[in-house]
Write an enzyme that holds these catalytic residues in place. Structure first.
Site, PDB file in Angstrom:
ATOM      1  N   GLY A  66       3.238  80.984   1.814  1.00  8.85           N
ATOM      2  CA  GLY A  66       3.154  81.025   0.342  1.00  8.85           C
ATOM      3  C   GLY A  66       1.812  82.042   0.356  1.00  8.85           C
ATOM      4  N   VAL A 119      -1.823  83.055  -0.471  1.00  6.10           N
ATOM      5  CA  VAL A 119      -3.461  82.809  -0.496  1.00  6.10           C
ATOM      6  C   VAL A 119      -4.227  83.331  -1.517  1.00  6.10           C
ATOM      7  CG1 VAL A 119      -5.317  82.549   1.110  1.00  6.10           C
ATOM      8  CG2 VAL A 119      -3.017  82.689   2.306  1.00  6.10           C
ATOM      9  N   LYS A 128      -4.328  78.146   0.070  1.00 13.04           N
ATOM     10  CA  LYS A 128      -3.023  78.472   0.290  1.00 13.04           C
ATOM     11  C   LYS A 128      -2.128  77.521  -0.288  1.00 13.04           C
ATOM     12  CE  LYS A 128      -1.857  80.397   4.370  1.00 13.04           C
ATOM     13  NZ  LYS A 128      -1.674  80.298   5.626  1.00 13.04           N
ATOM     14  N   ASP A 162       2.292  79.369  16.168  1.00 12.15           N
ATOM     15  CA  ASP A 162       2.395  80.620  15.490  1.00 12.15           C
ATOM     16  C   ASP A 162       1.249  81.549  15.589  1.00 12.15           C
ATOM     17  OD1 ASP A 162       3.841  82.595  13.964  1.00 12.15           O
ATOM     18  OD2 ASP A 162       3.153  81.650  12.250  1.00 12.15           O
TER      19      ASP A 162
END
Lengths: 242, 1034
Positions: free
Chosen positions: B84, B86, B101, B199
């Site tokens: 998404g 920020v 976020k 990640d």
């Protein structure tokens, strides 16, 4: 041999430089040089703000660009899409660091014909700056934002000139950012041979066009995504509001 | 200009707060002060708002931004990612700015997803580590989920990579290691609390304003992918650049500590190499490469460099590649171990990372070549139960390190970085070193030379006194240390005397041999009295040149570095006696004077060289400099001018010709710095950053040879006045004397026949066949006395005795013993089977080491083994008809190996029995030899591999990969420790037989067909297009 045209203004984009690194390096270099020409003043202001005197600041800014335009620097730019603004400032930070200069001395480092920067003009501009109690970084970012806005002005001016609207542009130019003012339109319309109503429409269009040109100018300094332009715009708005 | 002092300058009054007496007018709309100048009275902030009009926001479609969410006021978007956007947001009530976020709509829909999201967010919130970005708050407002985090304003690692110093610089390596050590420790802290990151990538590493890295987005991003039911393929539409291959294949459920370690390694890789390890046009290609390929060391990525990677950089490569191992078990066991190794590297200590193991190589090979799977599984089993397990881990590590260091040393030798090669090799000095070590150490030693002196810093100038009895040398330091001026007596040898701590670049003796000129780096040119060690007089300038008789001298005040910011400076022709300025010459940065003083060259070192008359300074002609230059030199007769500096080619002008275009002498691989003509003017020697000196024919420009030995860039060179020696100095701080002729290359003996040369049993002689055709003649070369060679008898030699006191030859249909010296009469002849009057046509023949057996293979695949004592055929068998490339006996006389082009290799038992076929190579086998203990058969194949097989079962022991096209020959060193292999057109590789690792790559583009060790293990003979080259390892 066919004469080479200077690359179109619109071809000078940070994303194109990033893309071109693998391919036609000369084009990428030329584009980088062009971008540097446009955005060197914020760097000068930054160096100057750090307390260095005018000659040294001009010298450092100039040497920085010399180094920057060397091929290996361009090649070392990560394909990770970034912003030209942050790239320049980070690179300048490294350049100004002690270590870097020492290593340059020892290695008898390379060089290139410098980008001719007008140090006197730089200092004149700098002296026009208001005395602000801001950090060099903030000053850099503000000057960056101003340079973006100035670039869009120049583009708008040349567009208007090309379409025969120079007089209109010059009349509306001082009022681009202001609130619509009925008295102003009433004053300006007759000398332009326009009605008040048509002048209002023209002003609205010009403001919208200017907004687009600002986005285009920002687009030169970031990667291609629309979000990237928005994020950079948001950041610059913050900078100017702060 | 010195930037570090810049901060101490008195501040400009305009910079001071509150000094502006005229407040600027304000914007009527937003009341901010209006900027002056180029915006024509407009308000900057309001102008910028024109670009952010609502029309613009509408283009986002569904992603309309709410103005406030969950008690936060959204101010502006600052970044966008897969999860998404920020925003910078203000926390209402507290008034502080945070990063908010906002999870994209539709990413969290099902209740279990939402629950998992908040569980994970709470886990991250509890981590509490100074380098993990904490989650302050997680919530939901009108169906939109969000996370609130502190605002870190130093950008992301992704932003910073492009602004790092150039690749390979110390600053870049250290910055990368420092950052990643901090990041790895933070990740480790999370691991200890049961939270995986999943990640790790540059965009998830944020910097604070103090420049410290913080890890963000723990666990959350991939969790979303996993939970939102995206298929794996879709999930991979993002970048898999930092994704461990097992996660890419098996999905997020495969995430482990090891996959996070992979991510850390991939980020480090990008920091070092400029791009992620397997970055490809498509994600699938990236994934395929990540599971199948070995990453190129990051030091080899990116732009071509003018310097080779340092040892430190190569060690950092290893460290990085360990994280990227395809098998999770081969990576660091924890992020902390990775951080520890990085810290060891930063301290300069030995690191634990080692090059990829053999089993990993096999694993990759299995993936790439499914056809080979069975054979390779057998390999792996053999490796697991055989050699590898018998070694203790510590010993294995030591051997791995040995193999790795040797390989780096061999690359360094090839690249000419002898200093580093010596350093590496000397770490592994052993009482009885193997052939590879001895060969590399000999090559790293460089060419014969005599050390004269050592300086505290880089040697910039050397000059022989006019009678050649003394050598002057000067080093230029860094800042306040390292400057030195030394005088060393050469005949007789004596101790070096220091003439003070003034660095100098150019040196020139007066004809009296007592006084000399030194152009010092402090901008003064001093005349010294060498005997008294004092300065006689001085003038200003950075460089000087003088004729041999001191009648003409020129000084130059320009800074020699040819950059725009350091202008060319006043240049003077001076009175020979007083040194007073006589005539001003064009401004310059570098100068030269011919020996007789009749000509002067001055140059701005950027564009132009002026050739002037040495008496009156008038211009004779002007030349384009053809690029920047560092130094100029006239030939002794003044008719040639050579320019060096800033490019590898040497520029040589013949001033007697009208052409202004110089001849370019190509050979150096990096910039050249200084040139010296021999006193007779016939030869030219140049020094270069490529660590070599190179000789040239001064007339034709032809390269005459190259000398290696300096352990760093060579910055200066000079001929002795008698032309019998030269002196050089450079970055390794050493001054050397060298013979005035270029060193000879490795000994190459004439050999043109396709038949193979033979070493004598003690290795003192080598018989080669210089001719072509059926009877190539023979030539017997003494290896102890390289100048001694004699013609040998005709016929194909098969074996030769100690000192050549007997010789065994194959002649058509016959095997002949020639005792009593080479010229002796034939003592015994073994008649081989003939068919009618036609002598047998053997494709290959071999004699056993004890000479008891002779074997031959004919074109129909007939194999016969004779007992040489009675001349009877002891064994007769047959393989399918094919071309046989090599036949060789095992040392225990039990086996004969045949390398066959169509049917692989064959193992023939001499005592009788069926030949056993080895058919596991994918292509022709070109060479098959036994290890000295007869337990291993080594085969070289066109499939680019070397197979090692256990005798007699032919179970695989190892598959050596590294050659690129085909392997044409293999040979064991007599002690069995080294296997040498040859690839035609490429060169020779040496393999360590305890670890099966490649320890040396020796490029030899003219190598072909054949190689063999001498029985004493001192030489490796390699067939080349021009003869047999001997690689000698004393």
């Amino acid at each position: 041999m066919p004469t080479h045209r200077k690359p179109e203004f619109s071809a000078t984009r940070w994303s194109l430089i990033l893309d071109a690194r693998g391919g036609d390096e000369a084009v990428a270099l030329q584009a980088l040089e062009e971008l540097c020409r446009r955005y060197w003043y914020p760097l000068y202001a930054y160096v100057r703000r750090q307390g260095r005197d005018p000659e040294e600041s001009a010298d450092l800014t100039q040497s920085f660009f010399e180094k920057l335009i060397e091929k290996e620097w361009l090649r070392s730019v990560s394909p990770e899409k970034g912003r030209f603004r942050t790239f320049l400032l980070t690179a300048l930070g490294h350049f100004l660091s002690n270590d870097w200069n020492r290593s340059r001395r020892i290695k008898r480092g390379g060089g290139r014909t410098p980008l001719a920067l007008d140090a006197l003009e730089a200092e004149e501009r700098y002296r026009l700056e208001r005395a602000e109690t801001v950090t060099p970084e903030t000053l850099y970012e503000r000057r960056w934002a101003m340079t973006v806005l100035e670039g869009a002005f120049l583009a708008l001016e040349s567009e208007c000139g090309a379409s025969g609207k120079r007089a209109l542009f010059e009349a509306l130019r001082p009022h681009l950012s202001g609130d619509p003012d009925a008295a102003m339109f009433a004053d300006l319309a007759p000398p332009l041979g326009m009605t008040e109503g048509s002048l209002k429409v023209a002003a609205h269009r010009m403001r919208r066009r200017y907004g687009e040109l600002v986005r285009a100018e920002i687009g030169r300094t970031v990667d291609d995504r629309a979000e990237a332009i928005d994020a950079e715009l948001g950041h610059l708005q913050e900078v100017l509001r702060g | 200009m010195n930037p570090e002092n810049g901060g101490n300058l008195p501040p400009d009054p305009l910079l001071n707060e509150g000094m502006d007496p005229h407040p600027a007018p304000a914007c009527r709309r937003c009341r901010r002060p209006l900027p002056g100048g180029r915006l024509h009275g407009n308000c900057a902030a309001c102008l910028l708002d024109l670009a952010g009009d609502t029309e613009v926001l509408d283009r986002r479609g569904a992603e309309r931004i709410p103005e406030r969410i969950g008690g936060y006021e959204l101010i502006a978007p600052i970044a966008a990612g897969g999860m998404g956007v920020v925003y910078r947001a203000r926390q209402e009530g507290l008034g502080r700015d945070i990063a908010l976020k906002l999870i994209s709509a539709g990413r969290l829909v099902r209740p279990e997803q939402v629950q998992r999201f908040y569980t994970e967010a709470r886990a991250v919130a509890r981590l509490g580590h100074p380098h993990i970005v904490p989650v302050h708050d997680a919530g939901e407002d009108d169906g939109r989920h969000f996370l609130a985090m502190p605002l870190l304003e130093g950008g992301t690692l992704a932003d910073r990579i492009s602004g790092l110093p150039p690749q390979g610089t110390e600053e870049r390596l250290e910055t990368a290691a420092r950052w990643m050590s901090v990041v790895a420790r933070a990740v480790h802290h999370a691991h200890q609390h049961g939270v995986l990151h999943r990640d790790i990538k540059p965009a998830n590493i944020l910097f604070d304003t103090a420049g410290q890295p913080h890890v963000a987005d723990f666990g959350l991003a991939r969790l979303l992918d996993e939970e939102s039911g995206l298929t794996r393929t879709q999930a991979l539409l993002g970048t898999p650049d930092y994704l461990a291959p097992e996660v890419a294949r098996g999905g997020a459920a495969e995430s482990t500590v090891a996959s996070d370690v992979y991510g850390l390694g991939a980020v480090l890789y990008e920091l070092l190499g400029g791009s992620p390890p397997f970055s490809s046009p498509t994600p699938l290609e990236t994934l395929r490469r990540a599971s199948e390929e070995r990453a190129v060391p990051p030091s080899r990525r990116g732009p071509p460099r003018d310097r080779r990677p340092s040892g430190a950089e190569r060690r950092l490569d290893l460290l990085c590649l360990k994280c990227l191992s395809a098998r999770p078990a081969d990576r660091y066991a924890s992020a902390a171990e990775f951080a520890d190794d990085l810290d060891r590297w930063l301290r300069g200590d030995a690191i634990l990372a080692r090059p990829e193991s053999l089993s990993e190589t096999l694993l990759r090979h299995t993936r790439r070549n499914p056809y080979l799977t069975l054979a390779l599984l057998a390999f792996a089993a053999a490796v697991a139960t055989g050699v590898a397990v018998t070694l203790s881990q510590a010993r294995a590590n030591r051997l791995d390190l040995y193999a790795a260091d040797l390989h780096i040393a061999s690359e360094s030798v090839t690249e000419g970085d002898l200093g580093f090669a010596r350093e590496l090799l000397d770490r592994h000095r052993a009482p009885s070193p193997d052939f590879a070590w001895r060969l590399l150490r000999r090559m790293a030693e460089g060419d014969p030379r005599t050390p004269v002196d050592r300086h505290p810093w880089i040697v910039n100038g050397v000059a022989f006194s006019p009678d050649g009895s003394r050598l002057l040398s000067a080093s230029v330091g860094s800042g306040t240390v390292g400057d030195a001026l030394h005088l060393t007596p050469l005949s007789p040898d004596g101790p070096t005397r220091s003439l003070g701590t003034n660095g100098a670049r150019s040196l020139a003796w007066f004809p009296d041999g007592i006084r000399f000129l030194a152009a010092h780096v402090d901008g003064r040119i001093r005349t010294w009295n060498a005997d008294e060690g004092r300065v006689v007089s001085e003038v200003s300038g950075y460089s000087a040149a003088m004729s041999t008789d001191a009648s003409t001298w020129v000084t130059c005040e320009g800074n020699p570095f040819p950059w725009g910011s350091t202008p060319a400076g006043p240049t003077w022709l001076r009175h020979p006696g007083s040194g007073a300025p006589a005539r001003r010459l064009p401004d310059s940065r570098t100068v030269a004077v011919s020996r007789d003083g009749s000509r002067v060259a001055v140059s701005d070192a950027i564009t132009v060289i002026h050739i002037l008359d040495g008496r009156d300074g008038s211009t004779i002609r002007s030349l384009e400099s053809q690029g920047r230059l560092w130094s100029l030199e006239f030939s002794p007769d003044g008719n040639r001018l050579v320019a060096t500096g800033w490019r590898p080619e040497v520029r040589l002008w013949n001033l007697g010709e009208a052409s202004d275009t110089p001849r370019l002498l190509s050979g150096h691989t990096l910039s050249t710095w200084k040139a010296a003509f021999s006193p007779d003017g016939l030869r030219l020697v140049t020094s270069s950053s490529d660590q070599t000196l190179r000789w040239w024919d001064a007339g034709s420009g032809e390269s005459l040879g190259v000398a290696r030995g300096h352990g760093g860039e060579v910055w200066c060179v000079a001929f002795s006045p008698d032309g019998r020696q030269i002196a050089s100095g450079g970055k390794d701080r050493a001054v050397f004397r060298w013979p005035s002729a270029p060193p000879r290359a490795d000994l190459t003996l004439p050999h043109r026949s396709p038949l193979r040369p033979v070493f004598s049993e003690d290795g003192s002689l080598l018989v080669t066949l210089p001719g072509t055709g059926a009877d190539p003649g023979s030539r017997i070369q003494s290896l102890s006395e390289p100048t001694t060679a004699s013609a040998g008898p005709h016929g194909t030699p098969l074996a030769i005795g100690r000192n050549g006191d007997w010789l065994v030859q194959e002649r058509p249909g016959l095997l002949a013993w020639i005792p009593g010296g080479i010229a002796g009469a034939t003592s015994r002849i073994l008649e081989l089977e003939t068919v009618g009057s036609t002598p047998p046509n053997f494709l290959q023949a071999a004699v056993s080491q004890d000479l008891r057996h002779f074997a031959a293979v004919d074109a129909e695949g007939g194999v016969k083994v004779w007992d040489t004592r009675d001349g009877r055929i002891r064994h007769r068998t047959r393989i399918p008809a094919t071309l046989v490339a090599e036949a060789s006996f095992s040392a225990d006389n039990r086996w004969l190996a045949l390398a066959a082009e169509e049917h692989g290799a064959w193992l023939v038992p001499i005592g009788g029995g069926e030949p056993r076929q080895l058919d596991r190579h994918l292509d022709q086998v070109r060479s098959a030899v036994f290890s000295p203990d007869s337990r291993i058969l080594a085969t070289a194949s066109v499939d680019a591999t070397i197979g090692l097989w256990r005798v007699p079962g032919l179970e695989p022991v190892a598959l050596l990969k590294g050659h690129r096209t085909s392997v044409d020959a293999v040979a064991y060193s007599p002690d069995g420790r080294i296997l040498a292999s040859l690839e035609t057109g490429t060169g020779v590789r040496l393999w360590d037989m305890s670890t099966f690792r490649e320890v040396a790559t020796l490029p030899m583009p003219d190598a072909e067909h054949w190689l063999r060790f001498s029985p004493d293990g001192r030489h490796l003979a390699v067939q080349t297009a021009s003869g047999v080259r001997l690689l000698s390892a004393p």
